[in-house]
Design a protein around this motif. Sequence first.
Motif, PDB file in Angstrom:
ATOM      1  N   PHE A  53       0.817  -1.211   0.000  1.00  0.00           N
ATOM      2  CA  PHE A  53       0.000   0.000   0.000  1.00  0.00           C
ATOM      3  C   PHE A  53       0.855   1.268   0.000  1.00  0.00           C
ATOM      4  N   ASP A  54       2.097   1.175   0.431  1.00  0.00           N
ATOM      5  CA  ASP A  54       2.993   2.329   0.326  1.00  0.00           C
ATOM      6  C   ASP A  54       3.183   2.691  -1.144  1.00  0.00           C
ATOM      7  N   ARG A  55       3.467   1.695  -1.959  1.00  0.00           N
ATOM      8  CA  ARG A  55       3.661   1.931  -3.402  1.00  0.00           C
ATOM      9  C   ARG A  55       2.346   2.340  -4.061  1.00  0.00           C
ATOM     10  N   ALA A  56       1.252   1.669  -3.706  1.00  0.00           N
ATOM     11  CA  ALA A  56      -0.055   1.995  -4.295  1.00  0.00           C
ATOM     12  C   ALA A  56      -0.424   3.447  -4.022  1.00  0.00           C
ATOM     13  N   TYR A  57      -0.082   3.926  -2.847  1.00  0.00           N
ATOM     14  CA  TYR A  57      -0.399   5.307  -2.451  1.00  0.00           C
ATOM     15  C   TYR A  57       0.312   6.321  -3.339  1.00  0.00           C
ATOM     16  N   ASP A  69      -4.505  10.029   4.666  1.00  0.00           N
ATOM     17  CA  ASP A  69      -3.100   9.710   4.882  1.00  0.00           C
ATOM     18  C   ASP A  69      -2.911   8.256   4.443  1.00  0.00           C
ATOM     19  N   ARG A  70      -1.698   7.750   4.495  1.00  0.00           N
ATOM     20  CA  ARG A  70      -1.401   6.428   3.960  1.00  0.00           C
ATOM     21  C   ARG A  70      -2.224   5.323   4.641  1.00  0.00           C
ATOM     22  N   GLU A  71      -2.341   5.365   5.946  1.00  0.00           N
ATOM     23  CA  GLU A  71      -3.084   4.328   6.663  1.00  0.00           C
ATOM     24  C   GLU A  71      -4.579   4.402   6.363  1.00  0.00           C
ATOM     25  N   ALA A  72      -5.124   5.608   6.323  1.00  0.00           N
ATOM     26  CA  ALA A  72      -6.547   5.782   5.998  1.00  0.00           C
ATOM     27  C   ALA A  72      -6.829   5.349   4.557  1.00  0.00           C
ATOM     28  N   PHE A  73      -5.882   5.588   3.674  1.00  0.00           N
ATOM     29  CA  PHE A  73      -5.999   5.161   2.283  1.00  0.00           C
ATOM     30  C   PHE A  73      -6.133   3.633   2.215  1.00  0.00           C
ATOM     31  N   ARG A  78      -9.272  -1.228   1.257  1.00  0.00           N
ATOM     32  CA  ARG A  78      -9.616  -2.584   1.720  1.00  0.00           C
ATOM     33  C   ARG A  78     -11.100  -2.688   2.089  1.00  0.00           C
ATOM     34  N   GLY A  79     -11.631  -1.656   2.758  1.00  0.00           N
ATOM     35  CA  GLY A  79     -13.020  -1.688   3.208  1.00  0.00           C
ATOM     36  C   GLY A  79     -14.034  -1.370   2.135  1.00  0.00           C
ATOM     37  N   GLY A  80     -13.732  -0.428   1.269  1.00  0.00           N
ATOM     38  CA  GLY A  80     -14.703   0.018   0.280  1.00  0.00           C
ATOM     39  C   GLY A  80     -14.552  -0.568  -1.106  1.00  0.00           C
TER      40      GLY A  80
END
Length: 160
Positions: A53-57, A69-73, A78-80
């Motif tokens: 997810f770091d790269r995806a961001y 932010d990265r964690e919320a992203f 994952r959730g939506g």
Amino acid sequence: MRPTGPGRARLVGLATLALLLAGSIAWGQPEADVAAASQVVMQQLEAFRQGDFDRAYTFASSMIQGMFDREAFERMVRGGYPEIARAAEAALSRSTLAPNGNVSLYLKIRGANGQRIEAVYEMVWEDGSWKVNGVVTRSDPSDHASIGLTRPTRPTTLAR
């Protein structure tokens, strides 16, 4: 005074050539934009699939990065968007170029959960590259698995 004879034919020929060249440049650019924007989406999908997810961001636009932010992203994806977070298959079905230069990409995606969706990606040009500015999804009951996607055939195809 208007040119006549061979001079006129040469002028008409040069004008026609100029129009053809201008048309091919205008047509070629949107195709290049679509190919480049599609490659970004496929790279992001691959990063999601690998859990990176770091790269995806990094493929998200500044607007998206300003909202999450990265964690919320990661939680949001994952959730939506579970089919996007774990895409087993993805193929570009069509694209449009907006008057403002943004590209909309329509993808058929099958998630690892077996669910099929159509995802519409809005792509924006930022800092010299295409970025994902938003995604809208809906159920896609069509069977596109018969296309026979393999990986990596083209940058616009993702299959596992």
